[in-house]
Design a protein around this motif. Sequence first.
Motif, PDB file in Angstrom:
ATOM      1  N   VAL A  97      -4.404  -7.193   0.959  1.00  0.00           N
ATOM      2  CA  VAL A  97      -3.620  -7.240  -0.353  1.00  0.00           C
ATOM      3  C   VAL A  97      -2.188  -8.224  -0.348  1.00  0.00           C
ATOM      4  O   VAL A  97      -1.568  -8.681  -1.300  1.00  0.00           O
ATOM      5  CB  VAL A  97      -2.853  -5.753  -0.645  1.00  0.00           C
ATOM      6  CG1 VAL A  97      -4.109  -5.045  -1.688  1.00  0.00           C
ATOM      7  CG2 VAL A  97      -2.751  -4.952   0.584  1.00  0.00           C
ATOM      8  N   HIS A 121      -5.845  -9.657  -6.217  1.00  0.00           N
ATOM      9  CA  HIS A 121      -5.108  -8.638  -5.808  1.00  0.00           C
ATOM     10  C   HIS A 121      -5.066  -7.254  -6.713  1.00  0.00           C
ATOM     11  O   HIS A 121      -4.930  -6.295  -6.092  1.00  0.00           O
ATOM     12  CB  HIS A 121      -3.470  -9.211  -5.902  1.00  0.00           C
ATOM     13  CG  HIS A 121      -2.506  -8.325  -5.296  1.00  0.00           C
ATOM     14  ND1 HIS A 121      -1.689  -7.538  -6.167  1.00  0.00           N
ATOM     15  CD2 HIS A 121      -2.041  -7.656  -4.286  1.00  0.00           C
ATOM     16  CE1 HIS A 121      -0.831  -6.820  -5.435  1.00  0.00           C
ATOM     17  NE2 HIS A 121      -0.969  -6.703  -4.293  1.00  0.00           N
ATOM     18  N   VAL A 143      -3.172  -2.362   6.608  1.00  0.00           N
ATOM     19  CA  VAL A 143      -2.325  -1.265   6.388  1.00  0.00           C
ATOM     20  C   VAL A 143      -1.602  -0.575   7.724  1.00  0.00           C
ATOM     21  O   VAL A 143      -0.611   0.076   7.820  1.00  0.00           O
ATOM     22  CB  VAL A 143      -3.272  -0.204   5.434  1.00  0.00           C
ATOM     23  CG1 VAL A 143      -2.635   1.241   5.392  1.00  0.00           C
ATOM     24  CG2 VAL A 143      -3.220  -0.796   4.092  1.00  0.00           C
ATOM     25  N   GLY A 189       1.986  -0.359   8.481  1.00  0.00           N
ATOM     26  CA  GLY A 189       2.610   0.823   8.274  1.00  0.00           C
ATOM     27  C   GLY A 189       3.021   1.503   9.663  1.00  0.00           C
ATOM     28  O   GLY A 189       3.986   2.301   9.262  1.00  0.00           O
ATOM     29  N   THR A 220       6.504  -1.501  11.213  1.00  0.00           N
ATOM     30  CA  THR A 220       7.781  -1.237  10.124  1.00  0.00           C
ATOM     31  C   THR A 220       8.577   0.193  10.414  1.00  0.00           C
ATOM     32  O   THR A 220       9.919   0.128  10.581  1.00  0.00           O
ATOM     33  CB  THR A 220       7.573  -1.300   8.633  1.00  0.00           C
ATOM     34  OG1 THR A 220       6.405  -0.596   8.483  1.00  0.00           O
ATOM     35  CG2 THR A 220       7.109  -2.860   8.252  1.00  0.00           C
ATOM     36  N   THR A 221       7.871   0.995  10.378  1.00  0.00           N
ATOM     37  CA  THR A 221       8.457   2.489  10.308  1.00  0.00           C
ATOM     38  C   THR A 221       9.115   2.838  11.752  1.00  0.00           C
ATOM     39  O   THR A 221      10.150   3.337  12.022  1.00  0.00           O
ATOM     40  CB  THR A 221       7.339   3.679   9.924  1.00  0.00           C
ATOM     41  OG1 THR A 221       6.901   3.116   8.779  1.00  0.00           O
ATOM     42  CG2 THR A 221       7.957   5.011   9.846  1.00  0.00           C
ATOM     43  N   PRO A 239      13.839  -3.833   8.537  1.00  0.00           N
ATOM     44  CA  PRO A 239      13.106  -4.469   9.340  1.00  0.00           C
ATOM     45  C   PRO A 239      12.329  -5.681   8.916  1.00  0.00           C
ATOM     46  O   PRO A 239      11.937  -6.550   9.704  1.00  0.00           O
ATOM     47  CB  PRO A 239      11.750  -3.230   9.982  1.00  0.00           C
ATOM     48  CG  PRO A 239      12.410  -2.189   9.392  1.00  0.00           C
ATOM     49  CD  PRO A 239      13.252  -2.404   8.148  1.00  0.00           C
ATOM     50  N   THR A 240      12.381  -5.812   7.868  1.00  0.00           N
ATOM     51  CA  THR A 240      11.553  -6.947   7.021  1.00  0.00           C
ATOM     52  C   THR A 240      12.530  -7.698   6.340  1.00  0.00           C
ATOM     53  O   THR A 240      13.092  -7.500   5.160  1.00  0.00           O
ATOM     54  CB  THR A 240      10.464  -6.272   5.973  1.00  0.00           C
ATOM     55  OG1 THR A 240      11.193  -5.519   5.267  1.00  0.00           O
ATOM     56  CG2 THR A 240       9.351  -5.732   6.544  1.00  0.00           C
ATOM     57  N   SER A 245      10.473 -12.453   2.572  1.00  0.00           N
ATOM     58  CA  SER A 245       9.089 -12.539   1.853  1.00  0.00           C
ATOM     59  C   SER A 245       9.056 -14.057   1.524  1.00  0.00           C
ATOM     60  O   SER A 245       9.992 -14.873   1.229  1.00  0.00           O
ATOM     61  CB  SER A 245       9.033 -11.773   0.735  1.00  0.00           C
ATOM     62  OG  SER A 245       8.179 -10.769   0.543  1.00  0.00           O
ATOM     63  N   ARG A 278       7.110 -17.058  -1.235  1.00  0.00           N
ATOM     64  CA  ARG A 278       6.399 -17.056  -2.449  1.00  0.00           C
ATOM     65  C   ARG A 278       6.316 -18.681  -2.844  1.00  0.00           C
ATOM     66  O   ARG A 278       6.843 -19.604  -2.203  1.00  0.00           O
ATOM     67  CB  ARG A 278       7.257 -16.548  -3.589  1.00  0.00           C
ATOM     68  CG  ARG A 278       7.219 -15.039  -3.899  1.00  0.00           C
ATOM     69  CD  ARG A 278       5.978 -14.322  -3.983  1.00  0.00           C
ATOM     70  NE  ARG A 278       6.138 -12.734  -4.038  1.00  0.00           N
ATOM     71  CZ  ARG A 278       6.139 -11.975  -2.750  1.00  0.00           C
ATOM     72  NH1 ARG A 278       5.956 -12.305  -1.694  1.00  0.00           N
ATOM     73  NH2 ARG A 278       6.148 -10.623  -3.199  1.00  0.00           N
ATOM     74  N   SER A 307      14.446  -3.486   0.035  1.00  0.00           N
ATOM     75  CA  SER A 307      13.629  -3.331   1.291  1.00  0.00           C
ATOM     76  C   SER A 307      12.162  -3.203   1.250  1.00  0.00           C
ATOM     77  O   SER A 307      11.669  -3.608   2.206  1.00  0.00           O
ATOM     78  CB  SER A 307      14.190  -2.079   1.908  1.00  0.00           C
ATOM     79  OG  SER A 307      15.724  -2.171   2.087  1.00  0.00           O
ATOM     80  N   PHE A 308      11.726  -2.499   0.331  1.00  0.00           N
ATOM     81  CA  PHE A 308      10.213  -2.434   0.095  1.00  0.00           C
ATOM     82  C   PHE A 308       9.743  -3.646  -0.991  1.00  0.00           C
ATOM     83  O   PHE A 308       8.474  -3.391  -1.314  1.00  0.00           O
ATOM     84  CB  PHE A 308       9.995  -0.949  -0.462  1.00  0.00           C
ATOM     85  CG  PHE A 308      10.201   0.025   0.609  1.00  0.00           C
ATOM     86  CD1 PHE A 308       9.428   0.254   1.921  1.00  0.00           C
ATOM     87  CD2 PHE A 308      11.309   1.004   0.231  1.00  0.00           C
ATOM     88  CE1 PHE A 308       9.660   1.375   2.734  1.00  0.00           C
ATOM     89  CE2 PHE A 308      11.374   1.890   1.122  1.00  0.00           C
ATOM     90  CZ  PHE A 308      10.627   2.008   2.429  1.00  0.00           C
ATOM     91  N   GLY A 309      10.441  -4.706  -1.101  1.00  0.00           N
ATOM     92  CA  GLY A 309       9.938  -5.737  -2.029  1.00  0.00           C
ATOM     93  C   GLY A 309      10.181  -5.182  -3.605  1.00  0.00           C
ATOM     94  O   GLY A 309      11.015  -4.392  -3.859  1.00  0.00           O
ATOM     95  N   ALA A 319       4.329  -6.560  -8.144  1.00  0.00           N
ATOM     96  CA  ALA A 319       2.906  -6.336  -7.795  1.00  0.00           C
ATOM     97  C   ALA A 319       2.706  -6.016  -6.286  1.00  0.00           C
ATOM     98  O   ALA A 319       1.892  -5.104  -6.168  1.00  0.00           O
ATOM     99  CB  ALA A 319       1.990  -7.296  -8.515  1.00  0.00           C
ATOM    100  N   CYS A 357       5.562  -2.389  -1.780  1.00  0.00           N
ATOM    101  CA  CYS A 357       5.139  -1.720  -0.538  1.00  0.00           C
ATOM    102  C   CYS A 357       4.311  -0.594  -0.971  1.00  0.00           C
ATOM    103  O   CYS A 357       4.541   0.407  -1.533  1.00  0.00           O
ATOM    104  CB  CYS A 357       6.434  -1.135   0.390  1.00  0.00           C
ATOM    105  SG  CYS A 357       5.783  -0.283   1.780  1.00  0.00           S
ATOM    106  N   LEU A 358       3.185  -0.418  -0.449  1.00  0.00           N
ATOM    107  CA  LEU A 358       2.088   0.413  -0.809  1.00  0.00           C
ATOM    108  C   LEU A 358       2.783   2.013  -0.012  1.00  0.00           C
ATOM    109  O   LEU A 358       2.331   2.946  -0.407  1.00  0.00           O
ATOM    110  CB  LEU A 358       0.851   0.013  -0.058  1.00  0.00           C
ATOM    111  CG  LEU A 358      -0.502   0.825  -0.353  1.00  0.00           C
ATOM    112  CD1 LEU A 358      -0.581   0.770  -1.883  1.00  0.00           C
ATOM    113  CD2 LEU A 358      -1.526   0.393   0.564  1.00  0.00           C
TER     114      LEU A 358
END
Length: 408
Positions: free
Chosen positions: A88, A96, A246, A250, A253-254, A295-296, A299, A301, A351-353, A356, A359-360
């Motif tokens: 993804v 996607h 995933v 998962g 990051t955590t 932590p991220t 991104s 594009r 932080s989680f974007g 689309a 972050c899942l």
Amino acid sequence: MAAEVSLASLHTDEVRRDPYPFYAELHRHGPVCRVEPGDRYSYVVHGYDAAAQVLRDSATFKVMDETLLGAKPSWEGNRAHAVFMNSVFFTNAPRHTRLRRMFNQTFTPRRIAALEPAVERLTADLLDRLAEQAAGGAKVDFMSEFAFPLPANVLGELLGVPEADRAWYRPRALALGAILELGGATPDNVAAANTASEEITAYFGELAALRRRDPRDDLITALVQATDADGAPMSEEELLANLIVVFNAGFVTTTHLLGNGLTLLLERPEALARLRADASLTPRYVEEILRYEVPTHFSVRWAAADSEVAGVPIPAGCWVLVLLAAANRDPARFAHPDTFDPDRTETATLSFGGGAHYCLGAALARLEGQRGLAMLLDRFGDIRLAAPPGTPRQLMLRGHEQLWLTLA
Ligand code: HEM
């Protein structure tokens, strides 16, 4: 007319140790800047609203996918590349949308909420172990004894990866993550990521085959059974790639949410004392940890069409670096952005974007961050750094390798 900046210092040790003064400097030039010719990126987007616009407009700003590889061929033709490109993270609509729909059938809020007792049980088990190891004032490494195993065990539980295999997984996950770093796709890193990808793909291949024969109530089984709008399942390549990303996305990051969060608190005794006195503040603290030390940091594009962001024209065909961690410190959005302040009223971060590719696992990360930190503080009334925390150098998956503590 946008200012032109150099991103070269993002590769220097000084800025890697503390990128925030560089981000503050970028903000002084406006929310979007052109990047000096010669860099892979033509624009850097660091203002909060500008970054949110880029993330949300996934028709104009695409993630790198197979069709764009001509512009960035460094991973081409290798196993790690195949894993990423079938996931993804590195696919655009319509592929996607199809994959994400299948995830949404399986990665449901109900499934995440149902994990809470498991998160608490796994946290309590790790705290018991920490207490044994720390008895008599012995030093313990918080990262290897808590921050890594907690999310690895939670994801193991969610996905159905047996406990005995989780420690095997860690170095391989780190090898895969290393090539996502800015400038991280060096020949050595790519070779290590390829070996890791082959091993992990084989591993998940066997696990998926097992679940096909013997279904269970776990995410692997649910993904094996998920179908798209035409009733077709994910291809084997897609299934394995997405299980891998995933699992990887998962836990590293955590892990760093927990490690960075605890370090921030130990460096701020007053803030820590307040949280100890009132555990209902935990969600606010976790949001502020995510804003202040995510932590991220970035991104990437690619502009598929001409557009304008914050008044700056961005022509089609450019690579754009979106600095999420800088957007989280945008003074136009957050008052005193370089102050750690869990009381701030503006709490929505990038932080989680966004859009689309949002972050899942955001809800799961929050659950683990909140329960993990609250139960740790509840269990140990006296937590101290036993050695100065090292200084992270990564921009992607930024955090401590080790964090030595005494606990009582
Ligand atoms: C503190 C923890 C976490 C942080 C800071 C984080 C951050 C992010 C960010 C910034 C993105 C968007 C990337 C982009 O737009 O290019 C993302 C996407 C993603 N995250 Fe997370 N994440 C965290 C935890 C998790 C967890 C626990 C999981 C899984 C259980 C997870 C799975 C994913 C996946 C699969 C995507 C890709 C979604 C897509 O492309 O459609 N993440 N994450």
